[in-house]
Design a protein around this motif. Structure first.
Motif, short mmCIF file in Angstrom:
data_model
loop_
_atom_site.label_atom_id
_atom_site.label_comp_id
_atom_site.label_asym_id
_atom_site.label_seq_id
_atom_site.Cartn_x
_atom_site.Cartn_y
_atom_site.Cartn_z
N UNK A 8 0.71 -1.24 -0.02
CA UNK A 8 0.24 0.26 -0.23
C UNK A 8 0.83 1.26 0.31
N UNK A 9 2.01 0.77 0.81
CA UNK A 9 3.29 2.13 0.92
C UNK A 9 3.61 2.80 -0.25
N UNK A 10 4.15 1.61 -0.63
CA UNK A 10 4.17 1.74 -2.04
C UNK A 10 3.52 2.20 -3.82
N UNK A 11 2.59 1.50 -3.66
CA UNK A 11 2.06 2.22 -4.40
C UNK A 11 1.61 3.59 -4.05
N UNK A 12 1.45 4.12 -3.12
CA UNK A 12 1.12 5.58 -2.98
C UNK A 12 2.35 6.56 -3.16
N UNK A 13 3.47 5.76 -3.44
CA UNK A 13 4.82 6.55 -3.77
C UNK A 13 5.47 7.15 -4.70
N UNK A 14 5.74 8.30 -4.63
CA UNK A 14 5.68 9.11 -6.15
C UNK A 14 7.23 9.79 -6.21
N UNK A 15 7.29 9.90 -7.56
CA UNK A 15 8.91 10.49 -7.41
C UNK A 15 9.61 11.50 -6.45
N UNK A 16 8.39 12.18 -6.09
CA UNK A 16 8.63 13.41 -5.39
C UNK A 16 9.54 12.89 -3.91
N UNK A 17 8.71 11.77 -3.51
CA UNK A 17 8.90 11.21 -2.28
C UNK A 17 10.49 10.62 -2.25
N UNK A 18 10.91 9.80 -3.57
CA UNK A 18 11.69 9.27 -3.58
C UNK A 18 13.28 10.29 -3.99
N UNK A 19 13.34 11.10 -4.61
CA UNK A 19 13.73 12.79 -4.58
C UNK A 19 13.87 13.38 -3.05
N UNK A 20 12.80 13.39 -2.24
CA UNK A 20 13.30 14.13 -1.14
C UNK A 20 13.92 13.09 -0.06
N UNK A 21 13.95 11.78 -0.32
CA UNK A 21 14.50 11.09 0.79
C UNK A 21 15.99 10.85 -0.04
N UNK A 22 16.06 11.01 -1.17
CA UNK A 22 17.60 11.11 -1.43
C UNK A 22 18.06 12.71 -1.01
N UNK A 23 18.08 13.46 -1.19
CA UNK A 23 17.97 14.39 -0.91
C UNK A 23 18.55 14.32 1.08
N UNK A 24 17.55 14.69 1.80
CA UNK A 24 17.46 13.75 3.04
C UNK A 24 19.10 12.90 3.55
#
Length: 83
Positions: A8-24
């Motif tokens: 459920x979490x992965x299905x709602x994941x957006x590119x923006x979420x991955x980008x924000x995690x990478x930046x952190x």
């Protein structure tokens, strides 16, 4: 680990979420790297949790910058030890 919650979490994941995690994590992804990582997270997360992702990591290594790959490898090891 509850696969339903994870899926459920992965299905709602957006590119923006991955980008924000990478930046952190101190990593700046270009558009191509973001697309690649997003694809593998969305489609191969079960392999990372329950299987052997070595083949996937080898594919990713060929497609992203060395700095990006090293960070991915380090994060995978860190989270793998947590699981």
């Amino acid at each position: 680990m509850n696969i339903y919650l994870i899926s459920q979490y992965v299905s709602k994941l957006k590119k923006e979420d991955i980008n924000n995690f990478a930046l952190k994590q101190g990593l700046t992804l270009d558009k191509e790297e973001l697309d690649i990582i997003y694809y593998y997270v969305k489609n191969e997360y079960k392999t990372f949790i329950y299987g052997n992702p070595r083949g996937i990591l080898d594919e990713v290594k060929k497609k992203v910058k060395p700095l990006t790959y090293n960070k991915i490898e380090n994060l995978y090891q860190q989270f793998k030890d947590y699981l």
